[in-house]
Design an enzyme around this catalytic site. Structure first.
Site, mmCIF file in Angstrom:
data_model
loop_
_atom_site.group_PDB
_atom_site.id
_atom_site.type_symbol
_atom_site.label_atom_id
_atom_site.label_comp_id
_atom_site.label_asym_id
_atom_site.label_seq_id
_atom_site.Cartn_x
_atom_site.Cartn_y
_atom_site.Cartn_z
ATOM 1 N N ARG A 91 13.179 -6.725 12.781
ATOM 2 C CA ARG A 91 12.497 -5.994 13.601
ATOM 3 C C ARG A 91 11.232 -6.901 14.275
ATOM 4 O O ARG A 91 10.857 -7.969 13.309
ATOM 5 C CB ARG A 91 11.720 -4.717 12.982
ATOM 6 C CG ARG A 91 12.759 -3.542 12.856
ATOM 7 C CD ARG A 91 11.841 -2.247 12.611
ATOM 8 N NE ARG A 91 11.151 -2.814 11.182
ATOM 9 C CZ ARG A 91 10.875 -1.856 10.238
ATOM 10 N NH1 ARG A 91 11.649 -0.571 10.229
ATOM 11 N NH2 ARG A 91 10.206 -2.083 9.276
ATOM 12 N N ARG A 132 -10.477 1.488 8.385
ATOM 13 C CA ARG A 132 -10.110 0.470 8.949
ATOM 14 C C ARG A 132 -11.206 -0.560 9.553
ATOM 15 O O ARG A 132 -10.830 -1.789 9.510
ATOM 16 C CB ARG A 132 -9.134 0.486 9.852
ATOM 17 C CG ARG A 132 -7.754 -0.624 10.240
ATOM 18 C CD ARG A 132 -7.106 -0.026 11.417
ATOM 19 N NE ARG A 132 -7.721 0.214 12.575
ATOM 20 C CZ ARG A 132 -8.401 -0.539 13.447
ATOM 21 N NH1 ARG A 132 -7.986 -1.908 13.030
ATOM 22 N NH2 ARG A 132 -8.863 -0.311 14.524
ATOM 23 N N ARG A 160 -0.796 -9.762 13.034
ATOM 24 C CA ARG A 160 -1.439 -8.644 12.469
ATOM 25 C C ARG A 160 -2.502 -9.209 11.217
ATOM 26 O O ARG A 160 -3.497 -8.221 10.908
ATOM 27 C CB ARG A 160 -0.120 -7.860 11.764
ATOM 28 C CG ARG A 160 0.572 -7.147 12.574
ATOM 29 C CD ARG A 160 1.798 -6.643 12.342
ATOM 30 N NE ARG A 160 1.832 -5.727 11.142
ATOM 31 C CZ ARG A 160 2.812 -5.321 10.419
ATOM 32 N NH1 ARG A 160 3.896 -6.092 10.314
ATOM 33 N NH2 ARG A 160 2.732 -4.608 9.341
ATOM 34 N N ARG A 198 12.592 -9.511 5.650
ATOM 35 C CA ARG A 198 13.003 -7.954 5.659
ATOM 36 C C ARG A 198 14.142 -8.053 6.944
ATOM 37 O O ARG A 198 13.634 -8.439 7.836
ATOM 38 C CB ARG A 198 12.003 -6.936 6.031
ATOM 39 C CG ARG A 198 11.982 -5.540 5.700
ATOM 40 C CD ARG A 198 10.758 -5.341 5.338
ATOM 41 N NE ARG A 198 9.713 -4.917 6.422
ATOM 42 C CZ ARG A 198 8.732 -4.219 6.346
ATOM 43 N NH1 ARG A 198 8.113 -3.577 5.210
ATOM 44 N NH2 ARG A 198 7.925 -4.289 7.545
ATOM 45 N N LYS A 202 0.845 -1.173 0.031
ATOM 46 C CA LYS A 202 0.035 0.095 -0.057
ATOM 47 C C LYS A 202 0.855 1.243 -0.100
ATOM 48 O O LYS A 202 0.530 2.256 -0.641
ATOM 49 C CB LYS A 202 -0.959 -0.045 1.410
ATOM 50 C CG LYS A 202 -1.808 -0.965 1.192
ATOM 51 C CD LYS A 202 -2.965 -0.879 2.035
ATOM 52 C CE LYS A 202 -2.482 -0.997 3.691
ATOM 53 N NZ LYS A 202 -2.142 -2.460 3.867
#
Ligand code: ZN
Length: 218
Positions: A160, A89, A171, A127, A13
């Site tokens: 992270r 949301r 999530r 990542r 996004k």
């Protein structure tokens, strides 16, 4: 052309919004930026927002709705179109937004970046970031030259906690429960365009551009 962009965390996004903003001169509206501006300016709602954010919990819909509505009522929105990223949301937020859009007489289109969950998990979990210089790597798509070391300063890269697989799955579950119903909501209103976001960035961008071109003329 006013847009809402929806998609799982990791669907791209942010990347696609940046491109659309540059290409079409839209105002980029993210709840994160709106929250930070209100906190910085010490508004009543900003002070409340900060308390929720400091506690690490979602800002309640009522506050978020009023902050976004206040932003949409500012004068620049009269003359320039916008893209909403991270809002709405929930269905409650979408209902509230509908009222605001009626007030400001702005029609919207909704881009839904559809992506496989496993693709998101693969993308996000590979990542790595350098804490020294902030550069972000992806072990699969943009790996460092030397294994697990930053190209710039040779620091060891870290993952992270947000990018750990268990956190990503949590999530995704929250998103599916709260936000995915918006896909049906906007589909029923005939406002939704589904974009295949499993493809490479360039191809996703090309699909979006083509769609926006068609709709800009009509
Ligand atoms: Zn570095």
């Amino acid at each position: 052309m006013n847009l809402i962009i929806l998609g799982l965390p990791g669907a791209g996004k942010g990347t696609q919004s940046d491109f659309i903003v540059k290409k079409y001169g839209l105002i980029h509206l993210s709840t994160g930026d709106i929250f930070r501006n209100n906190i910085r300016n010490g508004t009543t709602l900003g002070i409340k927002t900060k308390a929720y954010m400091d506690a690490g919990i979602y800002v309640p819909d009522e506050i978020t709705n009023n902050l976004v509505a206040a932003r949409l009522l500012q004068s620049d929105i009269k003359t320039t179109d916008f893209i909403l990223d991270g809002y709405p949301r929930t269905i409650d937020q979408a209902n509230f937004l509908d009222q605001t859009l009626l007030t400001i007489k702005k029609p919207i289109l909704v881009l839904y970046l559809a992506i496989n969950e496993q693709t998101v998990i693969d993308r996000l979990s590979s990542r790595r970031v350098c804490l020294q210089c902030g550069r972000v790597y992806n072990l699969k798509f943009s790996p460092p030259k030397i294994n697990n070391k930053c190209d710039i300063d040779n620091q060891t890269l870290i993952q992270r906690s947000d990018d750990k697989e268990t956190t990503i799955k949590t999530r995704l579950e929250i998103y599916k429960k709260e936000t995915l119903p918006l896909v049906t909501y906007y589909q029923n209103k005939g406002l939704l365009k589904t974009i295949d976001a499993n493809l490479e960035n360039d191809k996703v961008l090309a699909t979006i551009e083509q769609y926006l071109l068609e709709n800009d003329n009509g």
